[in-house]
Design an enzyme around this catalytic site. Sequence first.
Site, PDB file in Angstrom:
ATOM      1  N   LYS A 192       0.857  -1.179   0.000  1.00  0.00           N
ATOM      2  CA  LYS A 192       0.000   0.000   0.000  1.00  0.00           C
ATOM      3  C   LYS A 192       0.893   1.228   0.000  1.00  0.00           C
ATOM      4  O   LYS A 192       1.666   1.447   0.930  1.00  0.00           O
ATOM      5  CB  LYS A 192      -0.915  -0.007   1.222  1.00  0.00           C
ATOM      6  CG  LYS A 192      -1.806   1.238   1.292  1.00  0.00           C
ATOM      7  CD  LYS A 192      -2.806   1.171   2.423  1.00  0.00           C
ATOM      8  CE  LYS A 192      -3.608   2.453   2.494  1.00  0.00           C
ATOM      9  NZ  LYS A 192      -4.609   2.424   3.556  1.00  0.00           N
ATOM     10  N   GLU A 230       7.422  -6.631   1.435  1.00  0.00           N
ATOM     11  CA  GLU A 230       6.170  -6.487   2.189  1.00  0.00           C
ATOM     12  C   GLU A 230       5.261  -7.696   1.941  1.00  0.00           C
ATOM     13  O   GLU A 230       4.672  -8.257   2.864  1.00  0.00           O
ATOM     14  CB  GLU A 230       5.423  -5.213   1.749  1.00  0.00           C
ATOM     15  CG  GLU A 230       6.000  -3.907   2.277  1.00  0.00           C
ATOM     16  CD  GLU A 230       5.517  -3.600   3.695  1.00  0.00           C
ATOM     17  OE1 GLU A 230       4.845  -4.444   4.307  1.00  0.00           O
ATOM     18  OE2 GLU A 230       5.833  -2.490   4.180  1.00  0.00           O
ATOM     19  N   LYS A 245      -2.034  -1.629  -3.934  1.00  0.00           N
ATOM     20  CA  LYS A 245      -2.902  -0.451  -3.897  1.00  0.00           C
ATOM     21  C   LYS A 245      -2.075   0.808  -3.960  1.00  0.00           C
ATOM     22  O   LYS A 245      -1.109   0.919  -3.191  1.00  0.00           O
ATOM     23  CB  LYS A 245      -3.692  -0.477  -2.599  1.00  0.00           C
ATOM     24  CG  LYS A 245      -4.603   0.717  -2.381  1.00  0.00           C
ATOM     25  CD  LYS A 245      -5.153   0.698  -1.006  1.00  0.00           C
ATOM     26  CE  LYS A 245      -5.933   1.973  -0.761  1.00  0.00           C
ATOM     27  NZ  LYS A 245      -6.380   2.105   0.591  1.00  0.00           N
TER      28      LYS A 245
HETATM   29  C1  PBG Z   1      -7.648   3.428   5.304  1.00  0.00           C
HETATM   30  C2  PBG Z   1      -7.858   3.363   3.844  1.00  0.00           C
HETATM   31  C3  PBG Z   1      -7.617   4.322   2.847  1.00  0.00           C
HETATM   32  C4  PBG Z   1      -8.082   3.782   1.650  1.00  0.00           C
HETATM   33  C5  PBG Z   1      -8.562   2.523   1.930  1.00  0.00           C
HETATM   34  N1  PBG Z   1      -8.407   2.258   3.286  1.00  0.00           N
HETATM   35  C6  PBG Z   1      -7.095   5.703   2.943  1.00  0.00           C
HETATM   36  C7  PBG Z   1      -5.724   5.971   3.348  1.00  0.00           C
HETATM   37  O1  PBG Z   1      -4.890   5.102   3.551  1.00  0.00           O
HETATM   38  O2  PBG Z   1      -5.485   7.168   3.512  1.00  0.00           O
HETATM   39  C8  PBG Z   1      -8.071   4.476   0.325  1.00  0.00           C
HETATM   40  C9  PBG Z   1      -9.065   4.008  -0.663  1.00  0.00           C
HETATM   41  C10 PBG Z   1      -9.271   4.881  -1.840  1.00  0.00           C
HETATM   42  O3  PBG Z   1      -8.617   5.909  -2.058  1.00  0.00           O
HETATM   43  O4  PBG Z   1     -10.164   4.527  -2.622  1.00  0.00           O
HETATM   44  N2  PBG Z   1      -6.352   3.399   5.743  1.00  0.00           N
END
Ligand code: PBG
Length: 322
Positions: A192, A230, A245
Amino acid sequence: MFRRHRRLRKNEAIRSMVRETVLMPEDFIYPLFVIEGENIKREISSLPGNYHYSLDRLAEAIKEVEEAGVRGVILFGIPSHKDEIGSGAFDSEGIIQKAVRKIKEISKDIYVITDVCMCEYTSHGHCGIIHDHDVDNDETLEYIGKVALSHAKAGADMVAPSDMMDGRIQIIRDVLDDAGYKNVPIMAYSAKYSSAFYGPFREAAGSAPEFGDRKSYQMDPANLREAMLEIEDDINEGADIIMVKPALSYLDVIRWARDRYDHPIAAYSVSGEYAMVKAGAKLGYIDEKKIALEMLTSIKRAGADMIITYYAVEASRWIKNS
Ligand code: PBG
């Protein structure tokens, strides 16, 4: 002598026979935003076509998802109360816990995944417990374990930790196993990235950090090999599904993961990817349907087995009607 590639492109019949990647509604997971209150179905301004639902109107959303042929949803909560330790995230009467129970009442078939994180529930908007202006990894782990367990107790089919603390998969697996939830799988947000593509989501979920950014826990967009580390750690700690992601700017990460690991891969096509297409289409610059389907196809072609996308319902309808 040259090869006549065009022979197999002559018409849609032959193109469909040699097509390597085909999208199906079953590929998609739909993100759903649930909010405290009554009789609310409010469009999210940063994510047109997506809504904040109160529990009493969730059935409408679930019906649309099921009719489109999408099998799973991932839930995000907007609580009425936030505090330093994000206690709403692990409260058995929290918005997500209530939403999971509600959806299970509405439908036996829909697969319910929960996002395990604290940023929507903490007053400071970070994904854990703050010490000296930074998120304390090991203290946060205890809370993340509690959040995951509370979701499993509510009846979640799968938990998906998105906090990016080190060691979280191991803690969650231990906590779930000890409490008798051995069969609840973990989908790890493994790679992520600290991405500007989350902007519209943070507006939708009210989860923007109050100070600083998430760079001390989310990954640097410049790194690819680090993503493999990771992923490897998450697999070793017990992840059932690994996630990359965002998706569109990280197709190389998906492809590397596909070539190296045999675990199912989820890709999260995030809010910014969706919002850009919506905005471009509204301005008349692009053909929304074609662009969205091409993006989703490229994510699957790169190696994703499943795609979390705000287009899940719309794209499924397009696919069915094509
Ligand atoms: C929570 C989370 C986020 C997203 C999914 N879970 C936001 C972040 O990490 O700031 C983002 C999803 C999206 O942008 O569609 N941590």
